[in-house]
Structures are given as structure tokens and as C-alpha cells.
Design a protein around this motif. Structure first.
Motif, PDB file in Angstrom:
ATOM      1  N   LEU A 114     -57.410  16.027   6.252  1.00 16.07           N
ATOM      2  CA  LEU A 114     -56.299  15.822   7.180  1.00 16.07           C
ATOM      3  C   LEU A 114     -56.740  14.874   8.285  1.00 16.07           C
ATOM      4  CD1 LEU A 114     -53.510  16.650   8.509  1.00 16.07           C
ATOM      5  CD2 LEU A 114     -54.773  18.515   9.620  1.00 16.07           C
TER       6      LEU A 114
ATOM      7  N   ASN B 168     -51.676   6.914   4.548  1.00 16.41           N
ATOM      8  CA  ASN B 168     -50.767   6.711   3.413  1.00 16.41           C
ATOM      9  C   ASN B 168     -51.504   6.133   2.208  1.00 16.41           C
ATOM     10  OD1 ASN B 168     -48.633   7.682   4.921  1.00 16.41           O
ATOM     11  ND2 ASN B 168     -47.954   5.655   5.585  1.00 16.41           N
TER      12      ASN B 168
ATOM     13  N   GLU C 275     -53.510   8.718   0.648  1.00 17.90           N
ATOM     14  CA  GLU C 275     -52.688   9.867   0.244  1.00 17.90           C
ATOM     15  C   GLU C 275     -53.127  11.144   0.960  1.00 17.90           C
ATOM     16  OE1 GLU C 275     -52.811  10.016  -4.029  1.00 17.90           O
ATOM     17  OE2 GLU C 275     -51.383   8.359  -4.226  1.00 17.90           O
TER      18      GLU C 275
ATOM     19  N   PRO D  45     -52.377  13.686   4.457  1.00 20.34           N
ATOM     20  CA  PRO D  45     -51.411  13.993   5.516  1.00 20.34           C
ATOM     21  C   PRO D  45     -51.953  13.552   6.866  1.00 20.34           C
ATOM     22  CG  PRO D  45     -52.545  15.990   4.821  1.00 20.34           C
ATOM     23  CD  PRO D  45     -52.979  14.900   3.877  1.00 20.34           C
TER      24      PRO D  45
ATOM     25  N   ILE E  96     -50.985  13.921  11.156  1.00 20.53           N
ATOM     26  CA  ILE E  96     -50.123  14.528  12.171  1.00 20.53           C
ATOM     27  C   ILE E  96     -50.462  13.942  13.538  1.00 20.53           C
ATOM     28  CG2 ILE E  96     -49.816  16.662  10.866  1.00 20.53           C
ATOM     29  CD1 ILE E  96     -51.831  18.002  12.706  1.00 20.53           C
TER      30      ILE E  96
ATOM     31  N   GLU F   4     -44.360   6.882  11.608  1.00 21.13           N
ATOM     32  CA  GLU F   4     -43.868   8.158  11.093  1.00 21.13           C
ATOM     33  C   GLU F   4     -45.040   9.027  10.640  1.00 21.13           C
ATOM     34  OE1 GLU F   4     -40.837   9.835   7.636  1.00 21.13           O
ATOM     35  OE2 GLU F   4     -40.682   7.764   8.338  1.00 21.13           O
ATOM     36  N   TYR F   5     -45.134  10.209  11.240  1.00 26.71           N
ATOM     37  CA  TYR F   5     -46.184  11.167  10.888  1.00 26.71           C
ATOM     38  C   TYR F   5     -45.593  12.288  10.030  1.00 26.71           C
ATOM     39  CZ  TYR F   5     -48.746   8.940  14.733  1.00 26.71           C
ATOM     40  OH  TYR F   5     -49.366   8.034  15.552  1.00 26.71           O
ATOM     41  N   ASN F   6     -46.473  13.033   9.367  1.00 26.90           N
ATOM     42  CA  ASN F   6     -45.997  14.202   8.623  1.00 26.90           C
ATOM     43  C   ASN F   6     -45.429  15.252   9.565  1.00 26.90           C
ATOM     44  OD1 ASN F   6     -48.474  13.096   6.838  1.00 26.90           O
ATOM     45  ND2 ASN F   6     -46.914  14.004   5.525  1.00 26.90           N
ATOM     46  N   GLU F   7     -46.017  15.330  10.757  1.00 23.41           N
ATOM     47  CA  GLU F   7     -45.511  16.272  11.754  1.00 23.41           C
ATOM     48  C   GLU F   7     -46.059  15.892  13.121  1.00 23.41           C
ATOM     49  OE1 GLU F   7     -44.825  21.089  12.146  1.00 23.41           O
ATOM     50  OE2 GLU F   7     -45.107  20.087  10.235  1.00 23.41           O
TER      51      GLU F   7
ATOM     52  N   TYR G 252     -49.022  24.724  11.322  1.00 25.35           N
ATOM     53  CA  TYR G 252     -49.071  23.627  10.355  1.00 25.35           C
ATOM     54  C   TYR G 252     -50.198  23.852   9.342  1.00 25.35           C
ATOM     55  CZ  TYR G 252     -49.677  19.006   8.331  1.00 25.35           C
ATOM     56  OH  TYR G 252     -49.808  17.972   7.435  1.00 25.35           O
TER      57      TYR G 252
ATOM     58  N   VAL H 114     -49.342  24.256   5.352  1.00 28.26           N
ATOM     59  CA  VAL H 114     -49.703  23.152   4.455  1.00 28.26           C
ATOM     60  C   VAL H 114     -50.992  23.432   3.682  1.00 28.26           C
ATOM     61  CG1 VAL H 114     -50.295  20.694   4.353  1.00 28.26           C
ATOM     62  CG2 VAL H 114     -48.491  21.481   5.896  1.00 28.26           C
TER      63      VAL H 114
END
Length: 606
Positions: free
Chosen positions: A65, A86, A89, A91, A93, A233-236, A247, A251
Motif C-alpha cells: 500500500l 496505478n 497496480e 492501492p 490513499i 484520484e486516490y482509492n480513498e 480502511y 481492504v
């Protein structure tokens, strides 16, 4: 599990604390090696990384992460972090600080960059400008403002003065301000020089942006603000310890081993004061400082800041409250020291620490809201060091919490007559997760003030919303008569015993009432779950149909009961809830009249 954390901010260090409390291995990335860092589960490395380098690091260290807690204005870094995540691949945050809400005002204007602001100033023929941007932006601003009479507010650190001098700024155009001093000190300049405009960036509460806005509107002077760059843009996006834990659980199915303990604001202030005193006495800067707590244990913290100016020193730490839901967790708390001529240790106003305006708090009127035990702790450490160095001088102690003014408004402080910030509290120096200690102390202070002001009728409530409804019910009572119990109903009822209060009216909303009715004088969701069986039995005892009983058994939130039953004093179900609540409360009541008022989600009162 392994995490790559981008920091270099207060939020970054707070996040590292949270991960260490969870015993999660992580790498803490900063562009430079400035600032202290040490962590049992964190490893720091320095240097800028591009997209490819971030990806390679993640592959090499098997990162699961990526967390971005870097500065809001580090827009290129944000883009690189998300792009690398990205491509790998993984995540990613964002840990985000609270931002000051944007406002619509003719005196507050948002711009994309500095050049846009300077063009606007020139177009408006504004020739007298005050820069509140900070010293790092000073050289660029000064090189682009020929023909404009400009003053610069900078902090009173030697490094700041050096930057200003090298940029060619005359000394009489420098407003040298103590670090963490409020913006009200800029008012004389605005008036005496008839300033036309001010420049700043959208730095948030820690950069006193809210105070700068207030200043602009009050004096009707345009404030030009460089807006925060848009984030990718973040996953959260997460703002606190609890959000991070949720989180990780959702996840990664991560389960913590045990609850983490923390330390009080009083402990943080004492460690900061001790470190600052050593600097003031001429000792070398240290990375860490420690104190001995009342129970004999030792608390050691890494210093977030340790600065020495011409006639002051300043040290701070990032507060770690453990798993207690403390509003100051992850916040910077520090102390500024300077010599005085009074030959005494004096506590003076610091940014974000409230001022006591009412008697009964154990704090001298007009002084900062530093409770008796933290005062004693700080005084002890300073006196020890002064004695060791055989120095017979007085010291001014200014405790500061950069976000304190904002946080204080969310606490009980306004009700207690503490204005302008939070209180520095603590008795043992430690914080136990979900401990009663701090809350019971607050309850006692609320009650003491009410009794001192001759309140014989007390109205208990769970928080701001129910209090608003109850104030409409009892308009004749003053503000001090309304006490908030949060979740600790039993503790407040017991505290009122023997106080001289004659009557207590307790307001409670449906969600808490069904927990209390089931026998729980502490209604916190961490300790009490929705008891469907109890509620279904109540419905059966009231002779409701099987269909209704089934609906009761399927609710997820207490307020859903208001959709099943009519919220009325004649409704048998709610009458039973009230009777059960009264019976539970009576077990804690000794010597006063008691009434219970059930409040609906719409504010109706039974």
C-alpha cells in the motif's frame, strides 16, 4: 504487510505513529533529511523520486500500500505517487489535513498561482501590499514586485532573516513575528500604512488561513490566495487514525493485536518545555526528549521542531493519543520559552490554547488554560534544569497548538468559559483507550461551574444537537445549566449526587435511549451493541403484532424505531423505553429530583 508512506509533514509523522501503534512495517519517504524522525516500525529514507523510481522501490520492497501524506502544494509529487501506484497496480490513499472552507467574499480572492495574483494587484494599482506567504516564497515575490511597496511577515528564526537579507529586503519592510502567533498582531500595520492588499496561500488552519480571512473582511482589504492544486484520484482519502484502521480492515482484512495507549497534551507540553529549556540554557539540540511520569514510567518522544532564536527557544512534538478518540491526536503541541525579569516561571498566551474567563476551573483568570497538573509538571522540569545550571532567572512559558483555535470550538471549552482554543490537560500523563478519566474531569468542571453560578436545575444532554432542542424547552435557564454527558450517563448522574443540585432533566435521543433502557449507563458504540432481543421483548410485552416485532428485530439504527412507531407520549413502545431508562438511571441517583425526556430525530420531545 509493508507500506510506503510519503511524509515530510505533521500529518506524515502522525500517520507513522498510527502505523507503528498497529505494528506495521513502513518506509517513511521525505525529500530532505531535515526534521527529526524515529520509529520502531518505520524506516526513513530521503531523496526525491520520479514515477519509475517509486515503482522500482515498491517492487524491491514488496510494498502492499502507498500512503500520500505529503504537503498539499507538492502537486508534482502527488501526481507521481498516484501514477506509480496505478502502474504497479497498488492501492494508494491520501491522508488529508482539514482545509479551511472557501468563502464567497469580495475581500477573499482565489488564484491559480502567484503570477496571477501579482497581475491582479498591478491591474488594481495597489501599491502597498503585505505578504503573508512565508519566507520560502519571499525571494520570488521580491523579484517580481518592483514598484510595489511590500512588507513581509516572516518568523523570528535566524534562517528566515538570512533569506530575507539575501533577497535584498530592507529590515524596515520585515514584520518579524513569533512562530505560532495569531494574525491579530498584524492589525496595527494594516491601519497605519493603509495596506491595499494581502498575499497568502491556501495553507489551511495550521497556516492561520482562517484568521487571515477574518482580518481581510474586518478591515475590508483584499486577500489574494493561491489555491491548493487539485489532487489526483486516490482509492480513498482519510483524515484520522480511525479512518486508516477501517480502511486497512476492509481492504486488507487487517486486525490489530491490542489497543494502543497514548499520552496527554500535558505530557506533550512538558516534554516540549524541557527540550526548549535545554536549548535556552545553551545545550545542544537533541532529536528526542523524555520525562518521568507520576507512575514512575518514562515517556520519550521525538521532537518535531527544535528551534533557537535570538532571545527564545521553541520545541514541539506530534501528539500520539493511542486508540483513544482524542480530538488532538496527530496534532502538533509545543512550547516557546523566553527569559523574563520577574524571576518567576510564568504561563503566557500561546496560539491555540484557550484563556480562562470563569472562576472554578483551578486556573487563574486571564491565563492560558493549562490545567494544574500539567502546570506542575512543566514547572518541575524547568526548575530542575535552572537549578542544575545554577541560573536564577524567570522564564515565560507559551504553550501552543497550531490547530487549537479550531479544535477548541468542538470541545466543552466554550461552555466552561475557556475561549480561543483547547486546554492542556492530564493527571497521570497517559491516555488509556476509551478511558473515563478525562471525560469525568470535564463533567466535574461543568458541574462545578453550574453550582458556582447557583444553578439548582441541571439539564443533561448527549451533545450539541440535543442541547439545542432542550434549550428551546427550558429558555429560562442559563447556558451553564446545560451539561453534556456524551456516552457516560452513569458517571454524570453519580457526579451530581451531593452537589446541591435539586432537579435534573435528562434529554436523550432514541438511539442512545434504547441502549440505556437495556441497562447500559455507558452507551458508547465500542462497548454496547444494538440489543434486538431486548427491543423485541419490549414490543411483545406491549402486545404488538408479530409483524411489528419482526420489523423491530431487523432495525440497524435506533432511529428506525420512529418509522415503526408513532413518536407520541401515548405510544406504548416509547412509554416502555422511557420507563426502562428511568429505572436504570435511578440506580445511580441519590438526592435529587429526576425527569427523563426522550427526543426524536426531528427534535420532538416526550
Amino acid at each position: 504487510m509493508k507500506i510506503l508512506l510519503f511524509g515530510g509533514t505533521t500529518e506524515g509523522k502522525a500517520t507513522s505513529n498510527w502505523l507503528s501503534d498497529l505494528e506495521i512495517e513502513h518506509f517513511y519517504s521525505t525529500k530532505t533529511n531535515s526534521g527529526n524522525y524515529e520509529s520502531k516500525f518505520g524506516t526513513r529514507f530521503c531523496g526525491a523520486m520520479d514515477i519509475a523510481e517509486i515503482g522500482a522501490f515498491c517492487k524491491q520492497h514488496q510494498i502492499d500500500l502507498i500512503i500520500d501524506a505529503a504537503h498539499p502544494f507538492a502537486d508534482i509529487l502527488h501526481q507521481n505517487i498516484v501514477s506509480a501506484a496505478n502502474q504497479s497496480e497498488l492501492p494508494v490513499i491520501r491522508i488529508e489535513r482539514d482545509s479551511v472552507p472557501r468563502i464567497e467574499s469580495e475581500f477573499v480572492q482565489y488564484h491559480q498561482d502567484l503570477d496571477g495574483i501579482l497581475n491582479e494587484i498591478k491591474n488594481q494599482n495597489q501599491t502597498k501590499v503585505l505578504s503573508l506567504m512565508g519566507v520560502k516564497a519571499l525571494p520570488e515575490i521580491h523579484s517580481k514586485t518592483e514598484g510595489i511597496d511590500i512588507w513581509y511577515r516572516i518568523l523570528d528564526f535566524p534562517s528566515s532573516l538570512k533569506i530575507a537579507e539575501e533577497a535584498g529586503v530592507e529590515r524596515n519592510r520585515l514584520i518579524i513575528a513569533p512562530a505560532f502567533e495569531g494574525m491579530e498582531t498584524q492589525e496595527p500595520l494594516l491601519i497605519s500604512e493603509s495596506i491595499h492588499g494581502m498575499i497568502t496561500k491556501e495553507s489551511g488552519y495550521s497556516g492561520l488561513l482562517d484568521q487571515k480571512m477574518e482580518l481581510a473582511i474586518k478591515h475590508k482589504i483584499p486577500l489574494y490566495v493561491i489555491g491548493r492544486p487539485d489532487l489526483p484520484e486516490y482509492n480513498e482519502t482519510i483524515t484520522n487514525r480511525e479512518g486508516l484502521q477501517k480502511y486497512l480492515k476492509s481492504v486488507f482484512a487487517f486486525e490489530r493485536k491490542e489497543m494502543a495507549h497514548g499520552f496527554t497534551s500535558g505530557t506533550c507540553a512538558t516534554i516540549s518545555a524541557k527540550a526548549a529549556m535545554k536549548l535556552l540554557l545553551g545545550e545542544e539540540k537533541q532529536q528526542k526528549e523524555h520525562i518521568t511520569l507520576a507512575d514512575g514510567g518514562v515517556c520519550e518522544m521525538v521532537l518535531h521542531q527544535n528551534q533557537k532564536g535570538e532571545n527564545f527557544t521553541l520545541c514541539s512534538v506530534v501528539k500520539n493519543s493511542g486508540d483513544d478518540p482524542d480530538i488532538t491526536d496527530g496534532m502538533e503541541i509545543g512550547v516557546r520559552l523566553s527569559w523574563n525579569e520577574e524571576n518567576a516561571i510564568r504561563f503566557v498566551k500561546g496560539e491555540g490554547v484557550g484563556i480562562a474567563t470563569l472562576d472554578g476551573l483551578g486556573i487563574p483568570l486571564g491565563e492560558p488554560a493549562i490545567n494544574p497538573v500539567p502546570r506542575k509538571m512543566i514547572r518541575f522540569e524547568l526548575e530542575q534544569l535552572l537549578e542544575d545550571h545554577e541560573i536564577d532567572k524567570g522564564v515565560d512559558v507559551s504553550v501552543f497548538v497550531p490547530l487549537g483555535r479550531k479544535l477548541g470550538a468542538k470541545t466543552f471549552n466554550p461552555k466552561l468559559g475557556i475561549v480561543g482554543g483547547i486546554s492542556i490537560i492530564g493527571t497521570t500523563g497517559r491516555i488509556k483507550p476509551y478511558s473515563l478519566e478525562a471525560y469525568v474531569q470535564t463533567i466535574q468542571k461543568q458541574l462545578d461551574l453550574a453550582v458556582l453560578n447557583k444553578s439548582k436545575h441541571i439539564v443533561m444532554n448527549s451533545g450539541g444537537r440535543s442541547e439545542r432542542y432542550l434549550k428551546q424547552r427550558f429558555p429560562e435557564l442559563n447556558n451553564l445549566a446545560f451539561l453534556q454527558y456524551g456516552n457516560f450517563i452513569g458517571e454524570m448522574l453519580k457526579t451530581i449526587n451531593g452537589s446541591g443540585v435539586e432537579k435534573v432533566s435528562m434529554g436523550i435521543m432514541t438511539g442512545k435511549a434504547i441502549k440505556l433502557a437495556a441497562g447500559n449507563l455507558d452507551t458508547h458504540s465500542k462497548k454496547v451493541v444494538l440489543d434486538h432481543e431486548f427491543l423485541m421483548n419490549l414490543a411483545r410485552d406491549c402486545n404488538y403484532s408479530k409483524e411489528i416485532i419482526h420489523q423491530v428485530g431487523n432495525i440497524k439504527m435506533g432511529r428506525e424505531l420512529e418509522d415503526i412507531f408513532t413518536f407520541s407520549k401515548d405510544e406504548a413502545f416509547f412509554k416502555s423505553i422511557i420507563d426502562c431508562c428511568k429505572a436504570v438511571c435511578q440506580t445511580a441517583i441519590e438526592d435529587y429530583e429526576f425527569e427523563l425526556l426522550l427526543i426524536s430525530n426531528k427534535g420532538e420531545i416526550l
